[in-house]
Each structure stands twice: as C-alpha cells, then as structure tokens.
Design a protein around this motif. Structure first.
Motif, mmCIF file in Angstrom:
data_model
loop_
_atom_site.group_PDB
_atom_site.id
_atom_site.type_symbol
_atom_site.label_atom_id
_atom_site.label_comp_id
_atom_site.label_asym_id
_atom_site.label_seq_id
_atom_site.Cartn_x
_atom_site.Cartn_y
_atom_site.Cartn_z
ATOM 1 N N LEU A 70 20.668 43.180 36.960
ATOM 2 C CA LEU A 70 21.726 43.259 35.946
ATOM 3 C C LEU A 70 22.745 44.339 36.255
ATOM 4 O O LEU A 70 23.909 44.213 35.930
ATOM 5 C CB LEU A 70 21.117 43.518 34.568
ATOM 6 C CG LEU A 70 20.390 42.353 33.926
ATOM 7 C CD1 LEU A 70 19.757 42.796 32.622
ATOM 8 C CD2 LEU A 70 21.334 41.202 33.690
ATOM 9 N N SER A 71 22.307 45.430 36.886
ATOM 10 C CA SER A 71 23.230 46.531 37.131
ATOM 11 C C SER A 71 24.313 46.151 38.140
ATOM 12 O O SER A 71 25.372 46.761 38.167
ATOM 13 C CB SER A 71 22.469 47.760 37.621
ATOM 14 O OG SER A 71 21.907 47.501 38.894
ATOM 15 N N GLY A 72 24.097 45.139 38.931
ATOM 16 C CA GLY A 72 25.122 44.698 39.864
ATOM 17 C C GLY A 72 26.300 44.050 39.163
ATOM 18 O O GLY A 72 27.425 44.112 39.617
ATOM 19 N N GLY A 73 26.080 43.433 38.000
ATOM 20 C CA GLY A 73 27.146 42.769 37.270
ATOM 21 C C GLY A 73 27.893 43.674 36.315
ATOM 22 O O GLY A 73 28.978 43.366 35.877
ATOM 23 N N MET A 74 27.334 44.804 35.960
ATOM 24 C CA MET A 74 27.955 45.684 34.980
ATOM 25 C C MET A 74 29.250 46.315 35.477
ATOM 26 O O MET A 74 30.202 46.382 34.724
ATOM 27 C CB MET A 74 26.960 46.762 34.522
ATOM 28 C CG MET A 74 25.830 46.184 33.700
ATOM 29 S SD MET A 74 26.430 45.229 32.303
ATOM 30 C CE MET A 74 26.465 46.491 31.086
ATOM 31 N N PRO A 75 29.352 46.815 36.705
ATOM 32 C CA PRO A 75 30.634 47.374 37.135
ATOM 33 C C PRO A 75 31.741 46.321 37.125
ATOM 34 O O PRO A 75 32.884 46.626 36.785
ATOM 35 C CB PRO A 75 30.361 47.873 38.547
ATOM 36 C CG PRO A 75 28.914 48.129 38.582
ATOM 37 C CD PRO A 75 28.308 47.088 37.683
ATOM 38 N N LEU B 97 31.964 43.790 35.092
ATOM 39 C CA LEU B 97 32.323 43.596 33.690
ATOM 40 C C LEU B 97 33.185 44.753 33.197
ATOM 41 O O LEU B 97 34.175 44.542 32.493
ATOM 42 C CB LEU B 97 31.054 43.472 32.836
ATOM 43 C CG LEU B 97 31.270 43.277 31.345
ATOM 44 C CD1 LEU B 97 32.010 41.977 31.079
ATOM 45 C CD2 LEU B 97 29.944 43.296 30.621
ATOM 46 N N ALA B 98 32.837 45.971 33.592
ATOM 47 C CA ALA B 98 33.622 47.143 33.194
ATOM 48 C C ALA B 98 35.034 47.071 33.760
ATOM 49 O O ALA B 98 36.011 47.378 33.072
ATOM 50 C CB ALA B 98 32.927 48.423 33.647
ATOM 51 N N ILE B 99 35.168 46.639 34.996
ATOM 52 C CA ILE B 99 36.485 46.522 35.623
ATOM 53 C C ILE B 99 37.312 45.457 34.902
ATOM 54 O O ILE B 99 38.497 45.668 34.629
ATOM 55 C CB ILE B 99 36.337 46.200 37.124
ATOM 56 C CG1 ILE B 99 35.772 47.411 37.851
ATOM 57 C CG2 ILE B 99 37.664 45.789 37.736
ATOM 58 C CD1 ILE B 99 35.365 47.137 39.284
ATOM 59 N N ILE B 100 36.693 44.340 34.577
ATOM 60 C CA ILE B 100 37.407 43.277 33.855
ATOM 61 C C ILE B 100 37.864 43.778 32.489
ATOM 62 O O ILE B 100 39.006 43.535 32.076
ATOM 63 C CB ILE B 100 36.517 42.028 33.726
ATOM 64 C CG1 ILE B 100 36.336 41.376 35.099
ATOM 65 C CG2 ILE B 100 37.102 41.032 32.743
ATOM 66 C CD1 ILE B 100 35.309 40.270 35.133
ATOM 67 N N LEU B 101 36.988 44.512 31.781
ATOM 68 C CA LEU B 101 37.357 45.033 30.465
ATOM 69 C C LEU B 101 38.501 46.044 30.574
ATOM 70 O O LEU B 101 39.406 46.056 29.733
ATOM 71 C CB LEU B 101 36.145 45.663 29.786
ATOM 72 C CG LEU B 101 35.087 44.684 29.302
ATOM 73 C CD1 LEU B 101 33.893 45.435 28.726
ATOM 74 C CD2 LEU B 101 35.658 43.728 28.275
ATOM 75 N N VAL B 102 38.485 46.883 31.598
ATOM 76 C CA VAL B 102 39.575 47.855 31.792
ATOM 77 C C VAL B 102 40.886 47.128 32.079
ATOM 78 O O VAL B 102 41.938 47.472 31.523
ATOM 79 C CB VAL B 102 39.220 48.839 32.927
ATOM 80 C CG1 VAL B 102 40.437 49.643 33.359
ATOM 81 C CG2 VAL B 102 38.106 49.764 32.489
ATOM 82 N N ILE B 103 40.848 46.111 32.912
ATOM 83 C CA ILE B 103 42.067 45.362 33.241
ATOM 84 C C ILE B 103 42.615 44.663 31.999
ATOM 85 O O ILE B 103 43.818 44.718 31.727
ATOM 86 C CB ILE B 103 41.792 44.357 34.373
ATOM 87 C CG1 ILE B 103 41.550 45.112 35.681
ATOM 88 C CG2 ILE B 103 42.938 43.366 34.538
ATOM 89 C CD1 ILE B 103 41.073 44.244 36.814
ATOM 90 N N VAL B 104 41.732 44.033 31.219
ATOM 91 C CA VAL B 104 42.178 43.357 29.994
ATOM 92 C C VAL B 104 42.767 44.374 29.025
ATOM 93 O O VAL B 104 43.806 44.136 28.402
ATOM 94 C CB VAL B 104 41.012 42.578 29.359
ATOM 95 C CG1 VAL B 104 41.353 42.118 27.959
ATOM 96 C CG2 VAL B 104 40.640 41.385 30.220
ATOM 97 N N GLY B 105 42.126 45.538 28.904
ATOM 98 C CA GLY B 105 42.651 46.583 28.028
ATOM 99 C C GLY B 105 44.026 47.060 28.453
ATOM 100 O O GLY B 105 44.918 47.251 27.628
ATOM 101 N N LEU B 106 44.224 47.246 29.765
ATOM 102 C CA LEU B 106 45.537 47.687 30.252
ATOM 103 C C LEU B 106 46.606 46.629 30.022
ATOM 104 O O LEU B 106 47.740 46.957 29.642
ATOM 105 C CB LEU B 106 45.444 48.032 31.743
ATOM 106 C CG LEU B 106 44.720 49.338 32.073
ATOM 107 C CD1 LEU B 106 44.545 49.483 33.575
ATOM 108 C CD2 LEU B 106 45.467 50.517 31.497
ATOM 109 N N VAL B 107 46.257 45.375 30.247
ATOM 110 C CA VAL B 107 47.225 44.293 30.021
ATOM 111 C C VAL B 107 47.627 44.251 28.553
ATOM 112 O O VAL B 107 48.812 44.147 28.222
ATOM 113 C CB VAL B 107 46.642 42.938 30.479
ATOM 114 C CG1 VAL B 107 47.470 41.782 29.974
ATOM 115 C CG2 VAL B 107 46.556 42.893 31.990
#
Length: 78
Positions: free
Chosen positions: A23-28, A30-40
C-alpha cells in the motif's frame, strides 16, 4: 527468505508487513495527485476572481462608451 515459505508459515506479522509495503507504494502517487488537484483549484479560484474583476471593468467601460455615444448624438442634434 520469508518469501520462500508458504503463506501459512509466514505468520500474521509478515502478512501485515507485506500488505503495508504494497500500500505504501501507492500513497505518494495519491499525495502527488491531490497536490496537483489542489493547485489547479487554487489557480482556477484566482483566475475566476481576476475574470470577475475584468468583467466589471469591461461593463464600466461599456457604460462609459454608451454615454459618450449618446452625448455625441445629442450634440449633433443641437
């Protein structure tokens, strides 16, 4: 070495550790996607505010242009 053992012989802790590692392989990602969506969304919010401001400036300039055209039309009639 624990990979060679059958699943039942590895134990609960080893199974839990393997699940956490998987699971820890998918978390970064997901975090990157959330940061990108937040910035957009942040930039869209800023741009929308800028567009609202420019829209009001455009309306004011349009009103001033209509008043100037009416004054020019009235002065020609006199």
């Amino acid at each position: 070495m624990t990979r060679a053992l059958p699943r039942a012989a590895r134990g609960v802790k080893a199974e839990r550790r393997a699940a956490v590692q998987a699971l820890s392989g998918g978390m970064p990602a997901l975090a990157i996607i959330l940061v990108i969506v937040g910035l957009v969304l942040l930039f869209l919010g800023i741009f929308v505010e800028a567009v609202k401001f420019l829209l009001w400036i455009g309306v004011i300039i349009l009103i001033i242009g209509i008043i100037a055209a009416l004054l020019r039309f009235i002065r020609r009639q006199v």
